[in-house]
Design a protein around this motif. Structure first.
Motif, mmCIF file in Angstrom:
data_model
loop_
_atom_site.group_PDB
_atom_site.id
_atom_site.type_symbol
_atom_site.label_atom_id
_atom_site.label_comp_id
_atom_site.label_asym_id
_atom_site.label_seq_id
_atom_site.Cartn_x
_atom_site.Cartn_y
_atom_site.Cartn_z
ATOM 1 N N LEU A 42 -0.870 11.066 -1.320
ATOM 2 C CA LEU A 42 -0.276 12.211 -0.633
ATOM 3 C C LEU A 42 0.307 13.217 -1.625
ATOM 4 O O LEU A 42 0.240 14.431 -1.402
ATOM 5 C CB LEU A 42 0.802 11.743 0.344
ATOM 6 N N ASP A 80 0.811 -1.215 0.000
ATOM 7 C CA ASP A 80 0.000 0.000 0.000
ATOM 8 C C ASP A 80 0.848 1.270 0.000
ATOM 9 O O ASP A 80 0.308 2.367 -0.122
ATOM 10 C CB ASP A 80 -0.924 0.014 1.215
ATOM 11 N N ALA A 81 2.159 1.138 0.128
ATOM 12 C CA ALA A 81 3.012 2.319 0.233
ATOM 13 C C ALA A 81 2.956 3.157 -1.043
ATOM 14 O O ALA A 81 2.874 4.394 -0.969
ATOM 15 C CB ALA A 81 4.448 1.915 0.532
ATOM 16 N N ARG A 119 0.537 3.385 -3.225
ATOM 17 C CA ARG A 119 -0.777 4.037 -3.302
ATOM 18 C C ARG A 119 -0.849 5.217 -2.337
ATOM 19 O O ARG A 119 -1.357 6.286 -2.681
ATOM 20 C CB ARG A 119 -1.869 3.028 -2.976
ATOM 21 N N LYS A 120 -0.322 5.033 -1.132
ATOM 22 C CA LYS A 120 -0.321 6.119 -0.160
ATOM 23 C C LYS A 120 0.510 7.296 -0.649
ATOM 24 O O LYS A 120 0.120 8.459 -0.494
ATOM 25 C CB LYS A 120 0.226 5.631 1.179
#
Length: 96
Positions: free
Chosen positions: A56, A48-49, A51-52
């Motif tokens: 952001l 998920d990094a 996507r995060k």
């Protein structure tokens, strides 16, 4: 306690192994890269990094746009506050 027997050597090996396991667990839990047995490093993979980071980045661009717009509005308000009253009154009436 006898330091000459094989139980002392086995105890040292067990304590060393448990210490290594504990430090590796702590490093992995907190996201530090962990060294494997062939002197390579294993990094934590978070699916998920990416996507995060994308979310952001988009939010950051949106906020930069809003800040730019607010800076322009503040500049106009500062100009109105510092201009002479007659000129300001004419401009306000022209805007109506």
């Amino acid at each position: 306690m006898s330091f000459a027997g094989p139980s002392f050597i086995i105890a040292i090996i067990a304590i060393s192994t448990l210490g290594w396991m504990f430090t590796t667990w702590v490093r992995a839990r907190h996201g530090y890269p962990v060294e494997n047995e062939w002197a390579g490093t294993v990094h934590r993979n978070d699916p998920d990094a990416d996507r995060k980071i994308a979310l952001l980045t988009g939010e950051n661009e949106k906020l930069h746009g809003r800040i730019g717009h607010l800076e322009e509005r503040i500049a106009v308000l500062e100009r109105i506050a510092t201009d002479p009253a007659t000129r300001t009154a004419r401009e306000i009436e022209a805007l109506r």
